[in-house]
Design an enzyme around this catalytic site. Sequence first.
Site, PDB file in Angstrom:
ATOM      1  N   CYS A  74       0.331  23.748  53.211  1.00  0.00           N
ATOM      2  CA  CYS A  74       1.246  22.794  52.582  1.00  0.00           C
ATOM      3  C   CYS A  74       0.593  21.444  52.339  1.00  0.00           C
ATOM      4  O   CYS A  74       1.237  20.518  51.888  1.00  0.00           O
ATOM      5  CB  CYS A  74       2.524  22.648  53.398  1.00  0.00           C
ATOM      6  N   GLU A  81      -2.859  21.266  62.117  1.00  0.00           N
ATOM      7  CA  GLU A  81      -3.392  20.000  61.618  1.00  0.00           C
ATOM      8  C   GLU A  81      -4.580  19.546  62.437  1.00  0.00           C
ATOM      9  O   GLU A  81      -5.239  18.571  62.113  1.00  0.00           O
ATOM     10  CB  GLU A  81      -2.321  18.910  61.704  1.00  0.00           C
ATOM     11  N   HIS A 108      12.015  -0.703  29.828  1.00  0.00           N
ATOM     12  CA  HIS A 108      13.073   0.303  29.845  1.00  0.00           C
ATOM     13  C   HIS A 108      13.009   1.165  28.590  1.00  0.00           C
ATOM     14  O   HIS A 108      13.440   2.310  28.583  1.00  0.00           O
ATOM     15  CB  HIS A 108      14.432  -0.369  30.015  1.00  0.00           C
ATOM     16  N   ASP A 158      -4.488  16.149  57.389  1.00  0.00           N
ATOM     17  CA  ASP A 158      -4.818  15.815  58.765  1.00  0.00           C
ATOM     18  C   ASP A 158      -5.936  16.699  59.309  1.00  0.00           C
ATOM     19  O   ASP A 158      -6.804  16.228  60.036  1.00  0.00           O
ATOM     20  CB  ASP A 158      -3.580  15.905  59.671  1.00  0.00           C
TER      21      ASP A 158
END
Lengths: 549, 85
Positions: free
Chosen positions: A500, A429, A187, A453
């Site tokens: 994208c 795709e 932490h 893809d």
Amino acid sequence: MHIYQGKSVLEGVAIGPLRLMHSQKPTITDAKGEGAEKEEAKFRAAQQKAVSILQKLYESALSSVGKSDAEIFAMHIDMTEDLDLEDAVIDRIKQGANAAYAVKEAGNEIAKTFAQMEDEYMQARSVDVLDVCNRLCNCILGIEEESVRLSTPCILAASDLTPAQIMQLDKSLVLGFVTARGSNNSHTAILARTLSLPSVVNTQTEIPEKFDGCLCVIDGFTGKVYINPDEATLQQYKQKQTELLAEREMLASLKNAESVTKDGKKTAILANVGRSLECDVAIESGAEGVGLFRSEFLYLESTDYPTEEAQFAEYSAAVQKMQGRPIVIRTMDIGADKQAKYFQLPPEENPALGYRSVRICFDRPQILKTQLRAIYRASAFGNLSVMIPMITSLQEVRFVKALAEEVKKELSQEGVAFRADMPIGIMIETPAAALIADELAKEVDFFSVGTNDLTQYTLAIDRQNQALEKFYDPRHKALLRLIRFAADAIHAQGKWIGICGELARDLTLTEFFLKIGIDELSVSAPYILPLRKRVQSIDTRSVLLETWL
Amino acid sequence: MITFEYIITDKEGIHARPAGQLIREAKKYASSVTIRCKDKTADAKRLLAVMSLAAKCGDTVTVNCEGADEEVAAVNLKAFLQANL
């Protein structure tokens, strides 16, 4: 010059005088206590005191580092009051131990069980247990927690630092720190990252006293610490520090800049996000909108089909956060590597070529209809578009459009507000979609290429199969030709095309994408500014397409 | 008694800070609440026990609520898990 090698916590460079911090451990003996009753009372009082100390730290952290990191101290309060710890302490007290010794022993035992866990992250939690118990011991023995007083900027060196010690430091005077122990998962490390402190932990050896006040350089990229650096090393890091600063300022100055090439070609750089919460980060990172909002998490994080209301809440929150900037929600892409139990999809031999996304909706239109209703309702709140994944044919597009018409009709009848002209787009795709892009462009308003893809389907390479990694070439000419072919066909119909997938953030491909007229690039938030910088450096007139195709 | 299953989707699993939030949520109810992950069961009101489950992303946890307010406890704990883990 002395060099220490540790683990890097945060990339960056810090240069300054070293300040050694001593942490004295309280002496705790196994001396007999003053009787169980009295020792238990001491322990309870110490618990209360420790909680009040942590409460103060929590509040100070809340205002300086925010809720997420402040939770560290809330968690330490829970640990201080934990019933298992309490039981272990009281047991030992009943057997005659003094309160401090009981806490120390119980803490060591619990810390050990964490240290022995398989998971590296959980191992690091033993440090939290020891920190909490150490505070309890100090409270029992009446030792005030030491806080370091700093008067000039310095690099701190210590055996280890607790989150509490970090919080109590005057942050304007700490340039970075180096610790002999500790881990990347601690932490303390998390706080260092939030506070942007270039730091190195786990150098294994303690830095000796004699180096107190000596000049020190921290290289947060390699995890190296230089003490009394020679002139060449010092100059090298001074220059690196100047460069980093200039780079950061330059990128920051691009936050509100346009994504325009030297020859005046405009593109748009947007963000890929997974949930509405990330929209704030996207805007903060300079995104011109959201080019891809993945809606999967609503399905994956649920034990049943998400309701229209739950979806509407999420989509409308995202749309409103974008304050008029464009946002594209992709409808659910479940199947293949993204499975949700309640869909009860039959096991498949070849899931990537199987039953997924819109193909499932063909048989179960209600799933898509519910989602479209939520999206149309959210469209009333801003600049929203919807995008359908895994398209291979006109028939699929027409099916979705018919469903959208049905939804619009229902919403009108119900008197619910929505944007009737919300743009509908599709993902490219599959090679099929790229090759019939001209026909698809007559049906839809925009396109976005999902390069992961598209690569998988074009090159016949299963993304999940690591043995195929060396064949996975996202710059394969076949792929680039498909994208160009689709872009030309789409532009001929006056529609727009974005990218994208992961390829959008590959800065070596940016000039190719701009040359073929890609209208927008959508990447995850940290890549936005470097990509904008790249776009501004390109002159598409000097890009030769032949070298790519 | 109400039992439900939940699949952890947070990529770090039930790590320390969310474990703290989870036990604070569980403590709001009079019902006893347990969480099972793989072969271990923990009292959901005990931080160290919950952390010791070391529940990771993709693990299925079974939450069991039993007591006077078990219904509201189950609904709220499920919502908590969905929103945070």
